[in-house]
Design a protein around this motif. Structure first.
Motif: not given
Length: 272
Positions: A67-79, A136-144, A218-222
């Motif tokens: 599965t993919l690493p979490p990735g950095p969160p944005p800093n929007t200034g909105v708590a 959601t799981y399709a997005f998290l899986l590196a293969a998909t 948007a989650s798992g590609g084409w």
């Protein structure tokens, strides 16, 4: 004695058995609608748990999937947003889960007057949660995952988001238009043929198909987006549209036949 919510449904028993929503009856079913509302309201929390904490991914890891690493969160200034700790891509997917829950709860509380039993409400709610979870799981899986490209935003996310917004607005606005028409006592027993319904006789189903395909894309590609779109299109074309067409034909008679002549497309204009 409790009224039978299917008593005024003119369709065949075979068609009724393939539809989880009773037609032609407006018996109040607050328990069923409450079950649906709560089930859909809980879904974004489940999707957030998966996106933020990887809930359930340990099972995927056990069978050798990465599965993919979490990735950095944005800093929007909105708590409220920054406190979620999600990367921009994951925030958008969470937004899609929230949007779908909000749209469907608007439908069940404001737009739909038809009976919904607790059992059927649970089935429909769970069905949507499962589909969101698969995305959601399709997005998290590196293969998909559709997020494997280095640049943000990725093309599948852009296209999928556009389809999602278009589809969910198409579904919501068309149902609001029909509700407004049906709420006028002068229109009792009449078919609504205006607004977005001029595009297709079941345009709300078409909108649902579009946003479901966009969410999956948007989650798992084409490929995943195409699979999801084909699934919902096929279900509506072979089940949803025919059984609703039977209902409308029997309830509205010549009005419905005239509508079919005026509006030839069933689900999506130019497609079907």
């Amino acid at each position: 004695m409790t009224a039978n919510p299917k008593a005024n449904d003119p369709r065949s028993e075979a068609s009724k058995s393939r539809d989880l929503i009773s037609r032609g009856d407006y018996t109040p079913t607050p328990a069923g609608k409450a079950v649906f509302f709560v089930g859909r309201a809980l879904d974004p929390f489940l999707q957030y748990s998966i996106l933020a904490y990887g809930t359930g991914t340990s099972l995927l890891h056990r069978v050798g999937l990465r599965t993919l690493p979490p990735g950095p969160p944005p800093n929007t200034g909105v708590a409220l947003i920054d406190g979620l700790g999600l990367s921009p891509y994951r925030l958008i997917l969470l937004g899609m889960a929230i949007g779908s829950a909000m749209k469907q709860n608007i439908w069940v509380t404001v737009l739909s007057g038809e009976p919904l039993t607790p059992a059927n409400a649970a089935i429909i709610s769970a069905f949507n949660t499962v589909n969101n979870g698969l995305n959601t799981y399709a997005f998290l899986l590196a293969a998909t995952s559709a997020s494997e490209e280095s640049n943000f935003p990725q093309v599948p996310l852009i296209v999928g988001s556009a389809l999602y917004v278009t589809g969910i607005l198409l579904e919501l606005v068309s149902e609001i238009q029909r509700k407004q028409f049906k709420s006028d006592p002068k229109n009792k027993g009449k078919v609504y043929t205006g607004g977005l319904w001029k595009l297709a006789r079941h345009i709300n189903y078409g909108g649902y198909t579009i946003w479901r395909a966009g969410y999956a894309l948007a989650s798992g590609g084409w490929i995943w987006g195409a699979i999801a779109g084909a699934f919902f299109f096929s279900d509506f074309a072979t089940r949803g549209v025919p059984i609703l067409d039977e209902y409308c034909s029997k309830r509205y008679g010549t009005q419905w036949q005239q509508f079919k002549k005026q509006t030839k497309w069933r689900l999506l204009p130019g497609v079907y």
